[in-house]
Write an enzyme that holds these catalytic residues in place. Structure first.
Site: not given
Length: 191
Positions: A23, A47-48, A59, A62, A71, A118, A131, A167
């Protein structure tokens, strides 16, 4: 779920044991007991978030000033080349980086303590990163270092297709180091 240390102190890799059959699969992405045993408060995440990137997009790099943020990140779709740079001036690995492949097959999660930078690059046509963050976002605390800084020499595995203006114009590592040294305690301290 197995917890593995990494070359950077406090950065941990959580490798699940997915159950696979005809499956597909089922896997836990986080376990309170495992996080607690690793010294992480599972109830501390407030926070998610999720972002989607196209292949080649970078990206980062940061971080967060002030008290910083920790995180727990994972790739829920596709594959990512994930980068962590130690920006904690009191760390024995200050200025060093570690790279990881996060994807929807290995299902690993990476814990990033306060005081690291990161970034990531999407390796597949689309890639989603999820995150779990232990601090509410304050845009005034955002900090960025150039993804292509020659001193950091991040080995991005595919040609960089796109970065944000922020960036592209971020500080160099050399420009950021005095800031980290001056504000290191606040940048890397635990809440």
């Amino acid at each position: 779920m197995h917890v593995r240390s990494t070359p950077l102190p406090g950065v941990l890799l959580f490798a699940p044991s997915p159950h696979r059959d005809e499956r597909g699969f089922f896997s836990r992405t986080a376990e309170a007991r495992t996080l607690t045993e690793a010294g992480i408060d599972p109830a501390g995440f407030v926070q998610d978030s999720q972002s989607r990137s196209r292949q080649g997009v970078v990206r980062g790099l940061h971080g967060r000033t002030g008290a910083g943020e920790a995180k727990l990140v994972r790739c829920s779709h596709g594959a990512l080349f994930d980068v962590v740079v130690d920006a904690r001036p009191d760390s024995p690995t200050f200025g060093q980086s570690a790279t990881f492949r996060l994807d929807d097959d290995n299902l690993a999660s990476l814990y990033l303590p306060r005081g690291v930078l990161h970034g990531f690059q999407a390796l597949t046509e689309t890639a989603d990163i999820c995150y779990r963050i232990d601090a509410e976002h304050d845009p005034g605390e955002d900090i960025a270092v150039r993804y292509d800084d020659p001193e950091l020499a991040i080995p991005w595995p595919v040609p960089v297709s796109l970065v944000s203006d922020r960036d592209a114009t971020a500080a160099s590592w050399r420009e950021a180091v005095p800031y980290f040294r001056r504000h290191g305690r606040g940048f890397s301290r635990a809440r």
